[in-house]
Scaffold this motif. Structure first.
Motif, PDB file in Angstrom:
ATOM      1  N   PRO A 129       0.813  -1.224   0.000  1.00 34.20           N
ATOM      2  CA  PRO A 129       0.000   0.000   0.000  1.00 34.20           C
ATOM      3  C   PRO A 129       0.845   1.273   0.000  1.00 34.20           C
ATOM      4  O   PRO A 129       0.457   2.279  -0.608  1.00 34.20           O
ATOM      5  CB  PRO A 129      -0.826  -0.085   1.283  1.00 34.20           C
ATOM      6  N   ALA A 130       1.987   1.230   0.669  1.00 40.65           N
ATOM      7  CA  ALA A 130       2.837   2.421   0.694  1.00 40.65           C
ATOM      8  C   ALA A 130       3.328   2.755  -0.707  1.00 40.65           C
ATOM      9  O   ALA A 130       3.382   3.930  -1.093  1.00 40.65           O
ATOM     10  CB  ALA A 130       4.014   2.218   1.638  1.00 40.65           C
ATOM     11  N   HIS A 131       3.706   1.733  -1.473  1.00 36.77           N
ATOM     12  CA  HIS A 131       4.139   1.981  -2.853  1.00 36.77           C
ATOM     13  C   HIS A 131       2.977   2.471  -3.717  1.00 36.77           C
ATOM     14  O   HIS A 131       3.134   3.408  -4.502  1.00 36.77           O
ATOM     15  CB  HIS A 131       4.731   0.719  -3.473  1.00 36.77           C
ATOM     16  N   MET A 132       1.826   1.849  -3.572  1.00 36.60           N
ATOM     17  CA  MET A 132       0.701   2.223  -4.442  1.00 36.60           C
ATOM     18  C   MET A 132       0.153   3.613  -4.101  1.00 36.60           C
ATOM     19  O   MET A 132       0.031   4.467  -4.975  1.00 36.60           O
ATOM     20  CB  MET A 132      -0.397   1.163  -4.352  1.00 36.60           C
ATOM     21  N   ILE A 133      -0.153   3.841  -2.842  1.00 36.06           N
ATOM     22  CA  ILE A 133      -0.702   5.138  -2.444  1.00 36.06           C
ATOM     23  C   ILE A 133       0.361   6.226  -2.558  1.00 36.06           C
ATOM     24  O   ILE A 133       0.100   7.320  -3.060  1.00 36.06           O
ATOM     25  CB  ILE A 133      -1.285   5.064  -1.022  1.00 36.06           C
ATOM     26  N   GLY A 134       1.571   5.925  -2.101  1.00 36.34           N
ATOM     27  CA  GLY A 134       2.657   6.897  -2.204  1.00 36.34           C
ATOM     28  C   GLY A 134       2.986   7.238  -3.644  1.00 36.34           C
ATOM     29  O   GLY A 134       3.264   8.395  -3.971  1.00 36.34           O
ATOM     30  N   GLY A 135       2.944   6.236  -4.525  1.00 37.95           N
ATOM     31  CA  GLY A 135       3.202   6.489  -5.941  1.00 37.95           C
ATOM     32  C   GLY A 135       2.188   7.432  -6.548  1.00 37.95           C
ATOM     33  O   GLY A 135       2.532   8.341  -7.308  1.00 37.95           O
ATOM     34  N   ARG A 194       6.403  15.157   0.121  1.00 42.84           N
ATOM     35  CA  ARG A 194       7.420  14.864   1.132  1.00 42.84           C
ATOM     36  C   ARG A 194       6.957  13.779   2.091  1.00 42.84           C
ATOM     37  O   ARG A 194       7.736  12.912   2.480  1.00 42.84           O
ATOM     38  CB  ARG A 194       7.792  16.136   1.878  1.00 42.84           C
ATOM     39  N   TRP A 195       5.690  13.808   2.490  1.00 42.34           N
ATOM     40  CA  TRP A 195       5.165  12.775   3.391  1.00 42.34           C
ATOM     41  C   TRP A 195       5.165  11.413   2.711  1.00 42.34           C
ATOM     42  O   TRP A 195       5.491  10.394   3.334  1.00 42.34           O
ATOM     43  CB  TRP A 195       3.760  13.135   3.875  1.00 42.34           C
ATOM     44  N   ALA A 196       4.793  11.380   1.445  1.00 46.53           N
ATOM     45  CA  ALA A 196       4.781  10.115   0.702  1.00 46.53           C
ATOM     46  C   ALA A 196       6.198   9.559   0.560  1.00 46.53           C
ATOM     47  O   ALA A 196       6.406   8.347   0.658  1.00 46.53           O
ATOM     48  CB  ALA A 196       4.151  10.311  -0.663  1.00 46.53           C
ATOM     49  N   ILE A 197       7.155  10.443   0.365  1.00 40.40           N
ATOM     50  CA  ILE A 197       8.543   9.987   0.228  1.00 40.40           C
ATOM     51  C   ILE A 197       9.077   9.505   1.569  1.00 40.40           C
ATOM     52  O   ILE A 197       9.819   8.522   1.625  1.00 40.40           O
ATOM     53  CB  ILE A 197       9.405  11.101  -0.385  1.00 40.40           C
ATOM     54  N   ILE A 198       8.695  10.171   2.651  1.00 34.14           N
ATOM     55  CA  ILE A 198       9.127   9.704   3.976  1.00 34.14           C
ATOM     56  C   ILE A 198       8.614   8.283   4.223  1.00 34.14           C
ATOM     57  O   ILE A 198       9.319   7.459   4.824  1.00 34.14           O
ATOM     58  CB  ILE A 198       8.664  10.688   5.071  1.00 34.14           C
ATOM     59  N   ALA A 199       7.420   7.964   3.732  1.00 33.56           N
ATOM     60  CA  ALA A 199       6.894   6.607   3.866  1.00 33.56           C
ATOM     61  C   ALA A 199       7.660   5.608   3.010  1.00 33.56           C
ATOM     62  O   ALA A 199       7.712   4.412   3.337  1.00 33.56           O
ATOM     63  CB  ALA A 199       5.413   6.581   3.497  1.00 33.56           C
ATOM     64  N   GLN A 200       8.286   6.080   1.930  1.00 31.31           N
ATOM     65  CA  GLN A 200       9.047   5.188   1.042  1.00 31.31           C
ATOM     66  C   GLN A 200      10.456   4.905   1.553  1.00 31.31           C
ATOM     67  O   GLN A 200      11.033   3.870   1.227  1.00 31.31           O
ATOM     68  CB  GLN A 200       9.166   5.806  -0.357  1.00 31.31           C
ATOM     69  N   LEU A 201      11.016   5.809   2.337  1.00 35.63           N
ATOM     70  CA  LEU A 201      12.415   5.680   2.746  1.00 35.63           C
ATOM     71  C   LEU A 201      12.723   4.379   3.487  1.00 35.63           C
ATOM     72  O   LEU A 201      13.721   3.713   3.155  1.00 35.63           O
ATOM     73  CB  LEU A 201      12.847   6.900   3.562  1.00 35.63           C
ATOM     74  N   PRO A 202      11.931   3.957   4.481  1.00 30.98           N
ATOM     75  CA  PRO A 202      12.262   2.679   5.136  1.00 30.98           C
ATOM     76  C   PRO A 202      12.203   1.490   4.177  1.00 30.98           C
ATOM     77  O   PRO A 202      13.013   0.562   4.288  1.00 30.98           O
ATOM     78  CB  PRO A 202      11.196   2.534   6.226  1.00 30.98           C
ATOM     79  N   ILE A 203      11.283   1.544   3.224  1.00 28.05           N
ATOM     80  CA  ILE A 203      11.179   0.460   2.252  1.00 28.05           C
ATOM     81  C   ILE A 203      12.425   0.410   1.384  1.00 28.05           C
ATOM     82  O   ILE A 203      12.994  -0.664   1.141  1.00 28.05           O
ATOM     83  CB  ILE A 203       9.923   0.637   1.372  1.00 28.05           C
ATOM     84  N   ALA A 252      19.112   3.951  -6.955  1.00 27.19           N
ATOM     85  CA  ALA A 252      18.683   5.050  -7.824  1.00 27.19           C
ATOM     86  C   ALA A 252      17.358   5.630  -7.338  1.00 27.19           C
ATOM     87  O   ALA A 252      17.189   6.860  -7.284  1.00 27.19           O
ATOM     88  CB  ALA A 252      18.554   4.560  -9.262  1.00 27.19           C
ATOM     89  N   THR A 253      16.436   4.766  -6.943  1.00 26.94           N
ATOM     90  CA  THR A 253      15.144   5.242  -6.445  1.00 26.94           C
ATOM     91  C   THR A 253      15.321   6.006  -5.145  1.00 26.94           C
ATOM     92  O   THR A 253      14.680   7.043  -4.933  1.00 26.94           O
ATOM     93  CB  THR A 253      14.179   4.058  -6.254  1.00 26.94           C
ATOM     94  N   LEU A 254      16.194   5.511  -4.278  1.00 28.35           N
ATOM     95  CA  LEU A 254      16.468   6.210  -3.026  1.00 28.35           C
ATOM     96  C   LEU A 254      17.069   7.586  -3.294  1.00 28.35           C
ATOM     97  O   LEU A 254      16.681   8.576  -2.662  1.00 28.35           O
ATOM     98  CB  LEU A 254      17.404   5.385  -2.132  1.00 28.35           C
TER      99      LEU A 254
END
Length: 140
Positions: free
Chosen positions: A66-72, A82-91, A114-116
Motif C-alpha cells: 500500500p505504501a508503494h501504491m498510495i505513495g506512488g 514529502r510525506w509520501a517519500i518519507i513513507a518510502q524511505l524505510p522500504i 537510484a530510487t532512493l
C-alpha cells in the motif's frame, strides 16, 4: 516549518518541467512496483525473506504494497510529496539491506539505490510548481 517554506520558495523559483516529469515517473514507477508486489505476494515474501528472520514479515508485506501504491499516486500528482517519500524511505533502505543480508541481486540493488537517490532529491526539493500542492496553495 520555516525551513520547509524556504525550501518551497526556492523550489518554486527554480522549477523545471523535466523535474516534474521525473517526479511523475517516480510516482508511476512506485505505483507499478506496488501493483507488481500485490499481484505476486510470493515474490515479495521471497524478496524480504532475509529480513523476515528479524520478525514482522507479514507486517512488511502489508506495509510495502500500500505504501508503494498510495505513495506512488501521491508523488505522481505532487500531493503531500514529502510525506509520501518519507513513507518510502524505510522500504528503500530495506531493499538495499536485503541485498547485503541475502543473495545479492545487482540489478535490484542499483534500482533501489537510484530510487532512493531520486526520493532524497524530492524530499529536499518538494513537489515543484506543476503539482497539486502548488495548485491548492495558490487557490486559497
Amino acid at each position: 516549518m520555516n525551513n520547509v517554506k524556504e525550501l518551497n520558495k526556492w523550489a518554486n523559483a527554480h522549477t523545471y518541467f523535466t523535474l516534474d516529469l521525473v517526479r511523475i515517473a517516480l510516482g508511476v514507477f512506485l505505483f507499478v512496483k506496488g501493483v507488481k508486489f500485490i499481484t505476486n505476494i510470493p515474490y515479495l515474501v521471497e524478496l524480504i525473506s532475509p529480513i523476515d528472520k528479524i520478525g514482522g514479515g507479514m507486517f512488511l508485506v502489508h506495509y510495502i504494497t500500500p505504501a508503494h501504491m498510495i505513495g506512488g499516486i501521491l508523488i505522481a500528482f505532487g500531493l503531500l510529496t514529502r510525506w509520501a517519500i518519507i513513507a518510502q524511505l524505510p522500504i528503500l533502505i530495506g531493499a538495499i539491506l536485503v541485498n547485503f543480508m541475502g543473495k545479492m541481486h545487482s540489478d535490484n540493488l542499483f534500482l533501489a539505490l537510484a530510487t532512493l537517490a531520486v526520493c532524497l532529491f524530492f524530499l529536499v526539493y518538494g513537489s515543484g510548481k506543476n503539482s497539486a500542492d502548488y495548485y491548492f496553495k495558490m487557490s486559497k
